[in-house]
Write an enzyme that holds these catalytic residues in place. Structure first.
Site, PDB file in Angstrom:
ATOM      1  N   GLU A   1      -6.352  -8.148   0.508  1.00  0.00           N
ATOM      2  CA  GLU A   1      -6.356  -6.860   1.656  1.00  0.00           C
ATOM      3  C   GLU A   1      -5.922  -5.486   0.728  1.00  0.00           C
ATOM      4  O   GLU A   1      -4.689  -5.539   0.504  1.00  0.00           O
ATOM      5  CB  GLU A   1      -5.351  -7.231   2.528  1.00  0.00           C
TER       6      GLU A   1
ATOM      7  N   GLU B   1      -7.630 -12.124   7.066  1.00  0.00           N
ATOM      8  CA  GLU B   1      -6.627 -12.478   7.787  1.00  0.00           C
ATOM      9  C   GLU B   1      -6.858 -12.527   9.363  1.00  0.00           C
ATOM     10  O   GLU B   1      -7.726 -11.933   9.873  1.00  0.00           O
ATOM     11  CB  GLU B   1      -5.184 -11.693   7.313  1.00  0.00           C
TER      12      GLU B   1
ATOM     13  N   ASN C   1       4.947  -1.169   2.500  1.00  0.00           N
ATOM     14  CA  ASN C   1       4.503  -0.328   3.747  1.00  0.00           C
ATOM     15  C   ASN C   1       4.863  -1.213   5.100  1.00  0.00           C
ATOM     16  O   ASN C   1       5.269  -0.533   6.045  1.00  0.00           O
ATOM     17  CB  ASN C   1       3.204   0.329   3.800  1.00  0.00           C
TER      18      ASN C   1
HETATM   19  P1  NAD Z   1       0.502  -2.309  -5.209  1.00  0.00           P
HETATM   20  O1  NAD Z   1      -0.973  -2.785  -5.539  1.00  0.00           O
HETATM   21  O2  NAD Z   1       1.074  -1.427  -5.995  1.00  0.00           O
HETATM   22  O3  NAD Z   1       1.628  -3.256  -5.012  1.00  0.00           O
HETATM   23  C1  NAD Z   1       1.498  -4.485  -3.994  1.00  0.00           C
HETATM   24  C2  NAD Z   1       2.282  -5.633  -4.548  1.00  0.00           C
HETATM   25  O4  NAD Z   1       1.632  -6.254  -5.634  1.00  0.00           O
HETATM   26  C3  NAD Z   1       3.727  -5.352  -4.722  1.00  0.00           C
HETATM   27  O5  NAD Z   1       4.581  -6.320  -4.422  1.00  0.00           O
HETATM   28  C4  NAD Z   1       3.764  -5.135  -6.101  1.00  0.00           C
HETATM   29  O6  NAD Z   1       4.952  -5.562  -6.885  1.00  0.00           O
HETATM   30  C5  NAD Z   1       2.669  -6.360  -6.870  1.00  0.00           C
HETATM   31  N1  NAD Z   1       2.081  -6.172  -7.830  1.00  0.00           N
HETATM   32  C6  NAD Z   1       1.838  -5.128  -8.751  1.00  0.00           C
HETATM   33  N2  NAD Z   1       1.282  -5.093  -9.929  1.00  0.00           N
HETATM   34  C7  NAD Z   1       1.386  -6.490  -9.863  1.00  0.00           C
HETATM   35  C8  NAD Z   1       0.418  -7.433 -10.933  1.00  0.00           C
HETATM   36  N3  NAD Z   1       0.008  -6.730 -11.962  1.00  0.00           N
HETATM   37  N4  NAD Z   1       0.411  -8.605 -10.637  1.00  0.00           N
HETATM   38  C9  NAD Z   1       1.197  -9.192  -9.712  1.00  0.00           C
HETATM   39  N5  NAD Z   1       1.607  -8.471  -8.357  1.00  0.00           N
HETATM   40  C10 NAD Z   1       1.656  -6.936  -8.710  1.00  0.00           C
HETATM   41  O7  NAD Z   1       0.438  -1.831  -3.799  1.00  0.00           O
HETATM   42  P2  NAD Z   1       1.336  -0.860  -2.983  1.00  0.00           P
HETATM   43  O8  NAD Z   1       1.487   0.868  -3.842  1.00  0.00           O
HETATM   44  O9  NAD Z   1       2.840  -1.434  -3.100  1.00  0.00           O
HETATM   45  O10 NAD Z   1       0.873  -0.755  -1.566  1.00  0.00           O
HETATM   46  C11 NAD Z   1      -0.057   0.351  -0.920  1.00  0.00           C
HETATM   47  C12 NAD Z   1      -1.391  -0.192  -1.093  1.00  0.00           C
HETATM   48  O11 NAD Z   1      -1.601  -1.178  -0.413  1.00  0.00           O
HETATM   49  C13 NAD Z   1      -2.407   0.841  -0.457  1.00  0.00           C
HETATM   50  O12 NAD Z   1      -3.434   0.783  -1.423  1.00  0.00           O
HETATM   51  C14 NAD Z   1      -2.780   0.287   0.717  1.00  0.00           C
HETATM   52  O13 NAD Z   1      -3.948   0.620   1.304  1.00  0.00           O
HETATM   53  C15 NAD Z   1      -2.840  -1.279   0.494  1.00  0.00           C
HETATM   54  N6  NAD Z   1      -2.753  -1.798   1.797  1.00  0.00           N
HETATM   55  C16 NAD Z   1      -3.628  -2.814   2.254  1.00  0.00           C
HETATM   56  C17 NAD Z   1      -3.563  -3.387   3.551  1.00  0.00           C
HETATM   57  C18 NAD Z   1      -4.812  -4.268   3.994  1.00  0.00           C
HETATM   58  O14 NAD Z   1      -4.318  -4.981   4.708  1.00  0.00           O
HETATM   59  N7  NAD Z   1      -5.827  -4.033   3.453  1.00  0.00           N
HETATM   60  C19 NAD Z   1      -2.200  -3.569   4.087  1.00  0.00           C
HETATM   61  C20 NAD Z   1      -1.229  -2.600   3.603  1.00  0.00           C
HETATM   62  C21 NAD Z   1      -1.409  -1.854   2.365  1.00  0.00           C
END
Ligand code: NAD
Length: 484
Positions: free
Chosen positions: A251, A463, A153
């Site tokens: 996060e 962070e 995102n």
């Molecule tokens: P996601 O958890 O599916 O993926 C995030 C990252 O993790 C990607 O690079 C993905 O390839 C990797 N990943 C996925 N499975 C993994 C595994 N088993 N082992 C290691 N890495 C793995 O999240 P998304 O759908 O890409 O992003 C959206 C989510 O992120 C939403 O829930 C959003 O709220 C959250 N988010 C949080 C913050 C924050 O600062 N708190 C900021 C932005 C987004």
């Protein structure tokens, strides 16, 4: 329609590295077309990156902290000089508007520069005369190789949030961007290197989460994982990091409440709600995801937010005048549409959106109209789940206590906001809302100066702020007897 050339997919040791895994398609969310293939990273590719970071660590960590800051600052200026190249690249792979892409990358560079500034200001702790002739000193030492796992995102800011404090503190980094947004991150790494960051200090391996991501999280030479993403994957990462007692910051997801009291500046609050929900097509962790408005002013606020939602110009991110682009993937759009449908099946009134736009030029892209649902049941998907897209539920509440109770009735605790002119009530909200951030009469802006991190299922660790350094260093107590 896959393209014929597959891009290398990794940047290791100051050079492009060809990953050995299956190609991953990179799709333009505005038209659903694949415009690049990128080789996915495997455990071998991740290992090559980690070994490069490990080799670079000795020299990088031995530099004076101000020297590391100086090098990072020059490199960040080099990235800035290429802003006009990075902006359309980010729009094309992520979908966001050119304006949002500019805001994002500018913020990513600002964050690098913030920690460059702190590199001149870091002070240590010294306790004289613990005993006669004995001083105590607390040293901060870098951890070693840090793995940064980042979602799609905000590929550049969420990277910078980790990279800047990690590098200034003396660590070296291997980043894994989301498999669907690799291009800007790879170019970012190349530009930092061209701008003077030594080879191996920052490496990137793109790839899927279950392959490259888990290879990074389980690598025995990685000392810490800094993760941003969803709560379920964050929990998985935390479990993976237990092996070898890796440090971890998480996060994660959020469902940020906004409380609008009867004495608020209602127009400003409605603007902040609309901006906070529809910015980046609603795909932000910190976003207005639930609004609770006092009954006495509810009709006026609902009308104002609904009008703004209906007026937003939805279109391709690269088109002139677009205010909201597509969602990032078809699956993400279908997920949000499903949450809205399941919610409306339980109750509530659809006030805006609730469908894909009918413009035939947008039919192949992953678009969804800005959506407002009023008074859905409090156990419906839009109340209980994280909605990661442009759909906002609004509830009428009878008073402040009910608003706080509803705000806290969530597994998440990332951001929150309150709009009131009553200082006592504002202070109460700041004390009682269970979240890492509370904005009072302010839109949801994240400041580099302040620590940021979620409570409850929204994460672990911080962070931003000077506090970020605590998560990229180990402290060591030194007792120095200089007297006899
Ligand atoms: P996601 O958890 O599916 O993926 C995030 C990252 O993790 C990607 O690079 C993905 O390839 C990797 N990943 C996925 N499975 C993994 C595994 N088993 N082992 C290691 N890495 C793995 O999240 P998304 O759908 O890409 O992003 C959206 C989510 O992120 C939403 O829930 C959003 O709220 C959250 N988010 C949080 C913050 C924050 O600062 N708190 C900021 C932005 C987004």
């Amino acid at each position: 329609m896959a393209i014929s050339t597959t891009l290398a997919g990794a940047y290791i040791d100051g050079a492009e590295h060809r990953n050995t895994g299956d190609p991953l398609p990179v799709t333009n969310p505005a038209d659903g077309r694949v415009f690049a293939d990128v080789a996915g990273g495997t455990a071998d590719d991740v290992d090559a990156a980690v070994q490069s970071a490990k080799r670079a660590f000795a020299e990088w960590s031995a530099l004076a902290v101000s020297k590391r800051g100086e090098i990072l600052g020059k490199a960040a200026h080099h990235v800035e000089a290429h802003l006009d190249e990075l902006i359309p690249m980010l729009t094309r792979e992520q979908g966001k508007t050119l304006r949002d892409a500019r805001i994002e990358i500018t913020k990513a560079i600002d964050t690098l520069m913030h920690y460059v500034g702190l590199s001149k200001a870091l002070r240590g702790a010294h306790t004289p005369n613990l005993d006669p002739g004995v001083d105590g000193i607390v040293l901060r030492r870098p951890l070693g190789v840090v793995g940064a796992i980042v979602p799609w995102n905000f590929p550049t800011t969420l990277l910078s949030n980790k990279l800047a404090p990690a590098l200034v503190a003396g660590n070296t980094v291997v980043a894994k961007p989301a498999g669907t947004t690799p291009l800007t991150t790879l170019r970012f790494a190349e530009l930092l290197h061209e701008g003077g960051l030594p080879a191996g200090v920052f490496n990137v391996v793109t790839g899927g989460g279950s392959m490259a991501g888990s290879a990074l999280a389980t690598h025995s030479d990685v000392r810490k994982i800094a993760f941003t993403g969803s709560t379920p994957v964050g929990e998985e990462i935390m479990a993976l990091c237990a092996k070898g007692t890796k440090r971890v910051t998480l996060e994660l997801g959020g469902s940020d409440p906004m409380i609008i009291c009867e004495d608020a500046d209602l127009a400003a609050a409605a603007s902040a709600a609309s901006m906070g929900r529809f910015y980046n097509c609603g795909q932000a962790c910190l976003a207005i995801k639930r609004v609770y408005v006092f009954e006495s002013v509810a009709d006026e606020v609902i009308q104002a937010i609904t009008t703004k939602a209906m007026r937003l110009r939805v279109g391709r991110g690269d088109a002139e005048g677009t205010q909201m682009g597509p969602l990032h993937t078809a699956a993400q759009r279908d997920e949000v549409a499903g949450q809205v449908e399941r919610t409306l099946a339980m109750g509530g009134t659809l006030a805006a959106g609730g469908a894909r736009p009918d413009d035939p030029d947008l039919a192949d892209g992953f678009f969804y109209l800005p959506t407002v649902v009023v008074d859905p049941p409090h156990d419906s998907p839009m109340a209980a789940e994280e909605v990661f897209g442009p759909a906002l539920p609004i509830w009428r509440v009878k008073d402040f206590d009910e608003a706080i109770e509803r705000a806290n009735a969530s597994q998440y605790g990332l951001g929150s906001s309150v709009w009131t002119r009553d200082l006592h009530r504002a202070r109460q909200a700041a004390e009682r809302i269970e979240a890492g951030y509370t904005w009072i009469n302010s839109r949801t802006k994240v400041y580099d100066e302040l620590p940021f991190g979620g409570w409850k299922s929204s994460g672990y660790g911080k962070e931003h702020g000077e506090e970020a350094f605590d998560y990229y260093t180990e402290s060591k107590s030194v007792v120095l007897r200089s007297g006899t």
